[in-house]
Design a protein around this motif. Structure first.
Motif, PDB file in Angstrom:
ATOM      1  N   TRP A  42       0.869  -1.248   0.011  1.00  0.00           N
ATOM      2  CA  TRP A  42      -0.047   0.066  -0.004  1.00  0.00           C
ATOM      3  C   TRP A  42       0.951   1.258   0.096  1.00  0.00           C
ATOM      4  O   TRP A  42       2.150   1.157   0.294  1.00  0.00           O
ATOM      5  CB  TRP A  42      -0.935   0.238   1.124  1.00  0.00           C
ATOM      6  CG  TRP A  42      -2.028  -1.156   1.250  1.00  0.00           C
ATOM      7  CD1 TRP A  42      -2.528  -1.841   0.159  1.00  0.00           C
ATOM      8  CD2 TRP A  42      -2.298  -1.933   2.567  1.00  0.00           C
ATOM      9  NE1 TRP A  42      -3.055  -2.671   0.654  1.00  0.00           N
ATOM     10  CE2 TRP A  42      -2.987  -2.825   1.990  1.00  0.00           C
ATOM     11  CE3 TRP A  42      -1.935  -1.831   3.822  1.00  0.00           C
ATOM     12  CZ2 TRP A  42      -3.435  -3.857   2.946  1.00  0.00           C
ATOM     13  CZ3 TRP A  42      -2.350  -2.782   4.828  1.00  0.00           C
ATOM     14  CH2 TRP A  42      -3.159  -3.889   4.427  1.00  0.00           C
ATOM     15  N   PRO A  43       0.206   2.479  -0.364  1.00  0.00           N
ATOM     16  CA  PRO A  43       1.120   3.767  -0.486  1.00  0.00           C
ATOM     17  C   PRO A  43       1.829   4.194   0.927  1.00  0.00           C
ATOM     18  O   PRO A  43       1.073   3.647   2.067  1.00  0.00           O
ATOM     19  CB  PRO A  43       0.295   4.683  -0.571  1.00  0.00           C
ATOM     20  CG  PRO A  43      -0.949   4.072  -1.375  1.00  0.00           C
ATOM     21  CD  PRO A  43      -1.112   2.603  -0.755  1.00  0.00           C
ATOM     22  N   VAL A  44       2.965   4.599   1.032  1.00  0.00           N
ATOM     23  CA  VAL A  44       3.603   4.697   2.345  1.00  0.00           C
ATOM     24  C   VAL A  44       4.037   6.101   2.257  1.00  0.00           C
ATOM     25  O   VAL A  44       4.441   6.599   1.271  1.00  0.00           O
ATOM     26  CB  VAL A  44       4.836   3.981   2.248  1.00  0.00           C
ATOM     27  CG1 VAL A  44       5.651   4.179   3.628  1.00  0.00           C
ATOM     28  CG2 VAL A  44       4.429   2.228   2.326  1.00  0.00           C
ATOM     29  N   ALA A  45       3.886   6.797   3.517  1.00  0.00           N
ATOM     30  CA  ALA A  45       4.341   8.307   3.598  1.00  0.00           C
ATOM     31  C   ALA A  45       4.926   8.381   4.926  1.00  0.00           C
ATOM     32  O   ALA A  45       4.610   7.560   5.884  1.00  0.00           O
ATOM     33  CB  ALA A  45       3.330   9.205   3.246  1.00  0.00           C
ATOM     34  N   LEU A  46       6.149   9.362   5.094  1.00  0.00           N
ATOM     35  CA  LEU A  46       6.468   9.607   6.382  1.00  0.00           C
ATOM     36  C   LEU A  46       6.058  10.988   6.665  1.00  0.00           C
ATOM     37  O   LEU A  46       5.958  11.697   5.857  1.00  0.00           O
ATOM     38  CB  LEU A  46       8.059   9.818   6.322  1.00  0.00           C
ATOM     39  CG  LEU A  46       8.819   8.140   6.278  1.00  0.00           C
ATOM     40  CD1 LEU A  46       8.720   7.244   5.286  1.00  0.00           C
ATOM     41  CD2 LEU A  46      10.341   8.536   6.721  1.00  0.00           C
ATOM     42  N   THR A  47       5.909  11.314   7.940  1.00  0.00           N
ATOM     43  CA  THR A  47       5.704  12.514   8.266  1.00  0.00           C
ATOM     44  C   THR A  47       7.112  13.423   8.015  1.00  0.00           C
ATOM     45  O   THR A  47       8.123  12.998   7.936  1.00  0.00           O
ATOM     46  CB  THR A  47       5.172  12.786   9.997  1.00  0.00           C
ATOM     47  OG1 THR A  47       6.484  12.237  10.642  1.00  0.00           O
ATOM     48  CG2 THR A  47       3.969  11.973  10.134  1.00  0.00           C
ATOM     49  N   ALA A  48       6.765  14.658   8.087  1.00  0.00           N
ATOM     50  CA  ALA A  48       8.048  15.653   7.668  1.00  0.00           C
ATOM     51  C   ALA A  48       9.073  15.544   8.818  1.00  0.00           C
ATOM     52  O   ALA A  48      10.166  15.390   8.612  1.00  0.00           O
ATOM     53  CB  ALA A  48       7.526  16.902   7.638  1.00  0.00           C
ATOM     54  N   ALA A  49       8.664  15.244  10.054  1.00  0.00           N
ATOM     55  CA  ALA A  49       9.611  15.149  11.459  1.00  0.00           C
ATOM     56  C   ALA A  49      10.428  13.933  11.285  1.00  0.00           C
ATOM     57  O   ALA A  49      11.526  13.995  11.329  1.00  0.00           O
ATOM     58  CB  ALA A  49       8.785  15.349  12.688  1.00  0.00           C
ATOM     59  N   ALA A  50       9.571  12.641  10.754  1.00  0.00           N
ATOM     60  CA  ALA A  50      10.133  11.452  10.672  1.00  0.00           C
ATOM     61  C   ALA A  50      11.305  11.464   9.525  1.00  0.00           C
ATOM     62  O   ALA A  50      12.446  10.983   9.681  1.00  0.00           O
ATOM     63  CB  ALA A  50       9.418  10.542  10.449  1.00  0.00           C
ATOM     64  N   TRP A  51      10.691  12.050   8.378  1.00  0.00           N
ATOM     65  CA  TRP A  51      11.778  12.439   7.179  1.00  0.00           C
ATOM     66  C   TRP A  51      12.849  13.017   7.450  1.00  0.00           C
ATOM     67  O   TRP A  51      14.001  12.651   7.418  1.00  0.00           O
ATOM     68  CB  TRP A  51      11.006  12.750   6.054  1.00  0.00           C
ATOM     69  CG  TRP A  51      11.596  12.893   4.863  1.00  0.00           C
ATOM     70  CD1 TRP A  51      12.768  13.761   4.381  1.00  0.00           C
ATOM     71  CD2 TRP A  51      11.539  12.102   3.772  1.00  0.00           C
ATOM     72  NE1 TRP A  51      13.350  13.501   3.192  1.00  0.00           N
ATOM     73  CE2 TRP A  51      12.475  12.395   2.486  1.00  0.00           C
ATOM     74  CE3 TRP A  51      10.627  10.975   3.437  1.00  0.00           C
ATOM     75  CZ2 TRP A  51      12.721  11.875   1.485  1.00  0.00           C
ATOM     76  CZ3 TRP A  51      10.826  10.157   2.201  1.00  0.00           C
ATOM     77  CH2 TRP A  51      11.937  10.786   1.157  1.00  0.00           C
ATOM     78  N   GLY A  52      12.662  14.093   8.166  1.00  0.00           N
ATOM     79  CA  GLY A  52      13.829  15.225   8.494  1.00  0.00           C
ATOM     80  C   GLY A  52      14.882  14.373   9.594  1.00  0.00           C
ATOM     81  O   GLY A  52      16.052  14.823   9.615  1.00  0.00           O
ATOM     82  N   ASP A  53      14.297  13.807  10.242  1.00  0.00           N
ATOM     83  CA  ASP A  53      15.217  13.160  11.298  1.00  0.00           C
ATOM     84  C   ASP A  53      15.810  11.759  10.649  1.00  0.00           C
ATOM     85  O   ASP A  53      17.219  11.600  11.292  1.00  0.00           O
ATOM     86  CB  ASP A  53      14.421  12.492  12.616  1.00  0.00           C
ATOM     87  CG  ASP A  53      15.110  12.138  13.641  1.00  0.00           C
ATOM     88  OD1 ASP A  53      16.392  12.483  14.049  1.00  0.00           O
ATOM     89  OD2 ASP A  53      14.799  11.056  14.528  1.00  0.00           O
TER      90      ASP A  53
END
Length: 140
Positions: A42-53
């Motif tokens: 299924w489609p996956v996304a990360l929150t901006a905070a998780a991506w940034g970290d």
């Protein structure tokens, strides 16, 4: 007969959809080819905070930590792979997000790997379809 939330409270004033969150940069979409390679259907996304970290790695990070062989694609793969393994080993029927940790070099921290705590959850997308979101534990 069950009363709906709309019956109780009326029509919502505003809805912030997953598509809105992706457009606003609150969520960062994972390329489907990479998420599927890691095992996600299924489609996956990360929150901006998780991506940034855990994923973000630009020229400044490379200058700060030369020779570590880091790339955003490689860091994203690590997060996707560890998250997938965490879900596969979670108890069936577990409620809420599945916590997991990933070792990463902080882009603006010390040049050694430290553990970042994350959580992965499955929820309905804008049309009720299953979607995956990877976030920091304190995020909703």
């Amino acid at each position: 007969m069950m009363t709906s939330l709309t019956d109780l409270y009326g029509e919502p004033i505003h809805q912030f959809t997953r598509a809105d969150a992706l457009k606003a940069g609150v969520l960062m979409a994972v390329p489907q080819s990479l998420s599927q390679e890691a095992g996600w259907r299924w489609p996956v996304a990360l929150t901006a905070a998780a991506w940034g970290d855990c994923v973000a790695w630009g020229d400044e990070a490379e200058k700060r930590h030369p020779g570590h062989g880091q790339s955003e694609t490689g860091r994203l793969w690590d997060v996707l792979h560890v998250a997938f393994r965490a879900v596969r080993s979670a108890n069936p029927g577990a409620r809420g997000g599945v916590p997991f940790g990933v070792l990463r070099i902080s882009a603006d921290g010390p040049s050694r790997a430290t553990r970042a705590e994350l959580a992965v959850c499955c929820g309905p997308g804008d049309k009720g379809e299953p979607v995956i979101t990877i976030m920091q534990p304190q995020e909703e």
